[in-house]
Design a protein around this motif. Structure first.
Motif, PDB file in Angstrom:
ATOM      1  N   SER A 292     -12.857  11.470   3.174  1.00  0.00           N
ATOM      2  CA  SER A 292     -13.937  10.384   3.305  1.00  0.00           C
ATOM      3  C   SER A 292     -15.143  10.491   2.346  1.00  0.00           C
ATOM      4  O   SER A 292     -15.963   9.347   1.919  1.00  0.00           O
ATOM      5  CB  SER A 292     -14.323  10.076   4.718  1.00  0.00           C
ATOM      6  N   LEU A 293     -15.438  11.560   1.679  1.00  0.00           N
ATOM      7  CA  LEU A 293     -16.461  11.773   0.825  1.00  0.00           C
ATOM      8  C   LEU A 293     -15.961  12.118  -0.520  1.00  0.00           C
ATOM      9  O   LEU A 293     -16.743  11.497  -1.331  1.00  0.00           O
ATOM     10  CB  LEU A 293     -17.417  13.001   1.140  1.00  0.00           C
TER      11      LEU A 293
ATOM     12  N   PHE B 257      -5.565   8.444   4.684  1.00  0.00           N
ATOM     13  CA  PHE B 257      -5.547   8.169   3.099  1.00  0.00           C
ATOM     14  C   PHE B 257      -4.155   8.786   2.545  1.00  0.00           C
ATOM     15  O   PHE B 257      -3.755   8.442   1.583  1.00  0.00           O
ATOM     16  CB  PHE B 257      -6.435   9.306   2.232  1.00  0.00           C
TER      17      PHE B 257
ATOM     18  N   ALA C  86      -2.063  -2.599   9.512  1.00  0.00           N
ATOM     19  CA  ALA C  86      -3.142  -1.839   9.794  1.00  0.00           C
ATOM     20  C   ALA C  86      -3.987  -1.795   8.686  1.00  0.00           C
ATOM     21  O   ALA C  86      -5.260  -1.713   8.917  1.00  0.00           O
ATOM     22  CB  ALA C  86      -2.448  -0.220   9.712  1.00  0.00           C
ATOM     23  N   LEU C  87      -3.568  -2.172   7.325  1.00  0.00           N
ATOM     24  CA  LEU C  87      -4.781  -2.305   6.405  1.00  0.00           C
ATOM     25  C   LEU C  87      -5.829  -3.361   6.513  1.00  0.00           C
ATOM     26  O   LEU C  87      -6.846  -3.484   6.182  1.00  0.00           O
ATOM     27  CB  LEU C  87      -3.860  -2.708   5.117  1.00  0.00           C
TER      28      LEU C  87
ATOM     29  N   PHE D 196       0.694  -1.256   0.095  1.00  0.00           N
ATOM     30  CA  PHE D 196      -0.104   0.047  -0.039  1.00  0.00           C
ATOM     31  C   PHE D 196       0.752   1.242  -0.053  1.00  0.00           C
ATOM     32  O   PHE D 196       0.592   2.228  -0.666  1.00  0.00           O
ATOM     33  CB  PHE D 196      -1.025   0.020   1.135  1.00  0.00           C
TER      34      PHE D 196
ATOM     35  N   THR E  21      -4.173   4.804  10.356  1.00  0.00           N
ATOM     36  CA  THR E  21      -5.345   3.943  10.017  1.00  0.00           C
ATOM     37  C   THR E  21      -4.493   2.858   9.032  1.00  0.00           C
ATOM     38  O   THR E  21      -5.163   1.888   9.084  1.00  0.00           O
ATOM     39  CB  THR E  21      -6.387   4.757   9.281  1.00  0.00           C
ATOM     40  N   ARG E  22      -3.833   3.241   8.105  1.00  0.00           N
ATOM     41  CA  ARG E  22      -3.221   2.419   7.215  1.00  0.00           C
ATOM     42  C   ARG E  22      -1.767   2.049   7.534  1.00  0.00           C
ATOM     43  O   ARG E  22      -1.056   1.857   6.605  1.00  0.00           O
ATOM     44  CB  ARG E  22      -3.696   2.727   5.689  1.00  0.00           C
TER      45      ARG E  22
ATOM     46  N   SER F  97       1.091   4.148  -2.668  1.00  0.00           N
ATOM     47  CA  SER F  97       0.773   5.673  -2.133  1.00  0.00           C
ATOM     48  C   SER F  97       2.002   6.497  -2.745  1.00  0.00           C
ATOM     49  O   SER F  97       1.745   7.803  -2.889  1.00  0.00           O
ATOM     50  CB  SER F  97       0.433   5.554  -0.610  1.00  0.00           C
TER      51      SER F  97
ATOM     52  N   ALA G  69     -13.786   3.737   9.601  1.00  0.00           N
ATOM     53  CA  ALA G  69     -12.977   2.390   9.629  1.00  0.00           C
ATOM     54  C   ALA G  69     -13.111   1.764  11.081  1.00  0.00           C
ATOM     55  O   ALA G  69     -11.985   1.751  11.645  1.00  0.00           O
ATOM     56  CB  ALA G  69     -11.603   2.496   9.110  1.00  0.00           C
TER      57      ALA G  69
ATOM     58  N   ARG H 219      -7.094  -4.310   9.324  1.00  0.00           N
ATOM     59  CA  ARG H 219      -7.992  -3.764  10.310  1.00  0.00           C
ATOM     60  C   ARG H 219      -8.744  -2.704   9.383  1.00  0.00           C
ATOM     61  O   ARG H 219     -10.199  -2.642   9.814  1.00  0.00           O
ATOM     62  CB  ARG H 219      -7.222  -2.819  11.550  1.00  0.00           C
ATOM     63  N   ALA H 220      -8.304  -1.824   8.793  1.00  0.00           N
ATOM     64  CA  ALA H 220      -9.128  -0.634   8.108  1.00  0.00           C
ATOM     65  C   ALA H 220      -9.670  -0.924   6.879  1.00  0.00           C
ATOM     66  O   ALA H 220     -10.364  -0.050   6.418  1.00  0.00           O
ATOM     67  CB  ALA H 220      -7.895   0.592   8.390  1.00  0.00           C
ATOM     68  N   GLY H 221      -9.034  -1.758   6.151  1.00  0.00           N
ATOM     69  CA  GLY H 221      -9.414  -1.836   4.648  1.00  0.00           C
ATOM     70  C   GLY H 221      -8.762  -0.708   3.744  1.00  0.00           C
ATOM     71  O   GLY H 221      -8.138   0.289   4.388  1.00  0.00           O
ATOM     72  N   LEU H 222      -8.690  -0.817   2.686  1.00  0.00           N
ATOM     73  CA  LEU H 222      -8.210   0.265   1.734  1.00  0.00           C
ATOM     74  C   LEU H 222      -9.183   1.574   1.917  1.00  0.00           C
ATOM     75  O   LEU H 222     -10.435   1.444   2.437  1.00  0.00           O
ATOM     76  CB  LEU H 222      -8.377  -0.171   0.261  1.00  0.00           C
ATOM     77  N   PRO H 223      -8.424   2.686   1.586  1.00  0.00           N
ATOM     78  CA  PRO H 223      -9.425   3.923   1.523  1.00  0.00           C
ATOM     79  C   PRO H 223     -10.727   3.847   1.085  1.00  0.00           C
ATOM     80  O   PRO H 223     -10.564   3.240  -0.060  1.00  0.00           O
ATOM     81  CB  PRO H 223      -8.345   4.929   0.879  1.00  0.00           C
ATOM     82  N   ASN H 224     -11.578   4.111   1.687  1.00  0.00           N
ATOM     83  CA  ASN H 224     -12.959   3.966   1.412  1.00  0.00           C
ATOM     84  C   ASN H 224     -13.689   5.175   1.235  1.00  0.00           C
ATOM     85  O   ASN H 224     -13.749   5.959   1.904  1.00  0.00           O
ATOM     86  CB  ASN H 224     -13.787   3.080   2.294  1.00  0.00           C
ATOM     87  N   VAL H 225     -14.373   5.540   0.071  1.00  0.00           N
ATOM     88  CA  VAL H 225     -14.921   7.166  -0.100  1.00  0.00           C
ATOM     89  C   VAL H 225     -16.569   6.582  -0.225  1.00  0.00           C
ATOM     90  O   VAL H 225     -17.100   5.697  -1.167  1.00  0.00           O
ATOM     91  CB  VAL H 225     -14.709   7.637  -1.417  1.00  0.00           C
ATOM     92  N   SER H 226     -17.279   7.157   0.687  1.00  0.00           N
ATOM     93  CA  SER H 226     -18.553   6.850   0.583  1.00  0.00           C
ATOM     94  C   SER H 226     -19.457   8.508   0.233  1.00  0.00           C
ATOM     95  O   SER H 226     -18.825   9.416   0.300  1.00  0.00           O
ATOM     96  CB  SER H 226     -19.078   6.682   2.173  1.00  0.00           C
ATOM     97  N   GLU H 227     -20.709   8.413  -0.032  1.00  0.00           N
ATOM     98  CA  GLU H 227     -21.687   9.216  -0.390  1.00  0.00           C
ATOM     99  C   GLU H 227     -21.893  10.015   0.977  1.00  0.00           C
ATOM    100  O   GLU H 227     -21.961   9.693   2.156  1.00  0.00           O
ATOM    101  CB  GLU H 227     -22.921   8.848  -0.931  1.00  0.00           C
ATOM    102  N   PRO H 228     -21.867  11.402   0.963  1.00  0.00           N
ATOM    103  CA  PRO H 228     -22.474  12.089   1.895  1.00  0.00           C
ATOM    104  C   PRO H 228     -23.710  11.880   2.344  1.00  0.00           C
ATOM    105  O   PRO H 228     -24.566  11.224   1.556  1.00  0.00           O
ATOM    106  CB  PRO H 228     -22.464  13.543   1.290  1.00  0.00           C
TER     107      PRO H 228
END
Lengths: 313, 313
Positions: free
Chosen positions: B156-157, B189, A300-301, A265, B219-220, A269, B251, A303-312
């Motif tokens: 995150s958004l 990130f 760490a990854l 990762f 986090t990562r 990056s 996360a 636990r946290a997963g890859l960066p995650n972008v969510s809808e507002p």
């Protein structure tokens, strides 16, 4: 096998050393089927370089008893490379009866550790490397020869290590016939500025034709900072182990090698293409969880997963 | 309180934010006596900068109900500085009734997150910062004003964040009267090259008179790599929390802030004098273990100890 087939110029290569370094301190170890599942899962994720074990007495090191089977399993996979440790000419003779792509011979950066660990001086270790180089070249298509320098960033016996002594030893190894030099922070004493300085110095000393690998332990949390410094200073070969498997004989309970998936990762990056799909390493880790149920896995990854972008919301 | 009293030029300052950021997601929280023991143990180790809580509704944020007591406890310690978050003018009014040395006002690097988190635009946040600056200056000896920019290395958004937008917002904050700018990788990130580039750019944009802090989450796994990059690129103020307390709302299960003690070890390894005795942080960590028995504590140094040199066997 030519060295640039294994380590192409200007390409970051991440070596999975979990099957070797990762299993040196575990109480149990995966059986051959589990190791092969681990290997195949990482191959599917794009990992191409595996250090598979050490040519050692099967009686004293049962975790490496299936080394030949693993080497045979890696060989047919296109672009995949196998590596194994050899501690002396006898180990090299064993290795030459396999089609392992790379043999690794490790010596110590300090005189005290060299004597304590192998009962030989550093000069005698370089002489042995010279003989090993001649020995492998008796074969028509010799394996690549990696010379590993343990304790290169700090020594459990001497403390601070003179970087000039590391450079001289690396140059001696190059003259003795090594194709690639690996500097190891065996006990996790190193920091990123030290790594940067030694990377610059060794690249200047050995020149662009000689690949240099670095091997960091996360004993004190600096493995990835050290990897980043190494990458910033021209190092293109880094070791790690899935879930940071491994440990430190001098610090019971300490974390192990650089966590492979977090290291991959990091490379992403930083804009380096490793050919590895970080998300696809997750199934490989699941295999470790079932194969080594009593082993603490790191990273760490996971636990946290890859960066995650969510809808507002 | 002048900003260079808190952040002397060319000196690395490590801010302990565990009492604020570290307690935002924990299920329980230490009582005041435990917080004071934690504070005093870190003070004894040489820590001098504490973010102690947020001026928020005591009903909804009981973990910060004793913020005024903590501020009062820090004040008499020579060279020790207290800091607290203020979310709006009401919080600032509350803060100005204490002798807190620094108030922190946080805004978002992206428009989406600014709206989602605070229902204001970034421009409105800068206007509020301008009013807060005027408000604090009504006092004869105003506290230092830190403007924090959350999501500065990824959102995150919105995902990737335009570094030019971060720079413009930082410049707006400086014009609005902030004494120090803090860039936060709120969701982990960021990577070290991104940190290096943004550090260079913001130092060039704001000039040497304006201290810039950075706040990384692990986090990562890249918090310390990011700290190292920041230090290499002129950043002299870093946030962390003892045992990496904290987490990530996006996360669940992820590690928290940069681990304070590992970050202090990193600084030592890079040759920066932080004034902190890393070994002396151990008793502070023991307090956390008993105060937060259900909380997972993080950090490599706590497992491995400081580098240890032994006699040859």
């Amino acid at each position: 096998m030519k060295v640039r087939q294994i380590y192409p110029e200007n390409r970051v290569v991440l070596r999975e050393v979990g099957l070797r370094d990762g299993l040196q301190l575990t109480k149990g170890f995966p059986d051959t089927a589990q190791k092969l599942a681990w290997l195949r899962a990482e191959q599917a994720a794009g990992v191409r370089h595996f250090e598979l074990g050490s040519f050692l007495s099967q009686k004293h090191f049962p975790q490496f008893a299936d080394l030949r089977d693993l080497i045979a399993a890696v060989a047919p996979v296109p672009g995949c490379h196998s590596s194994a440790l050899t501690l002396n000419e006898r180990g090299v003779a064993d290795a030459l009866h396999t089609n392992v792509d790379e043999i690794v011979f490790v010596m110590s950066a300090t005189e005290s550790h060299s004597q304590a660990n192998t009962r030989r001086s550093r000069a005698e270790a370089v002489q042995m490397l010279t003989r090993i180089n001649a020995q492998r070249r008796e074969r028509e298509d010799p394996p690549v020869l990696m010379a590993g320098i343990a304790m290169a960033f700090g020594c459990s016996l001497e403390g601070q290590v003179d970087p000039d002594a590391v450079l001289r030893l690396a140059e001696d190894c190059a003259r003795a016939g090594a194709d690639v030099i690996a500097l190891a922070d065996t006990v996790g004493f190193g920091g990123p500025r030290q790594v940067a300085a030694l990377a610059d110095a060794i690249n200047a000393a050995l020149g662009a034709d000689m690949p240099v690998a670095m091997h960091f332990h996360d004993t004190r949390g600096l493995a990835l900072a050290n990897c980043a410094a190494a990458l910033d200073h021209g190092i293109r070969v880094l070791d790690g182990s899935l879930a940071g498997l491994g440990g430190c004989p001098f610090a019971p309970g300490a974390t192990g090698n650089a966590v492979f998936e977090d290291m991959a990762f990091l490379c992403d990056s930083m804009g380096f293409d490793t050919g590895i799909d970080v998300a696809a390493l997750k199934p490989a880790r699941a295999i470790l969880e079932s194969a080594l149920p009593h082993e603490e896995l790191h990273g760490a990854l996971a636990r946290a997963g890859l960066p995650n972008v969510s809808e507002p919301a």
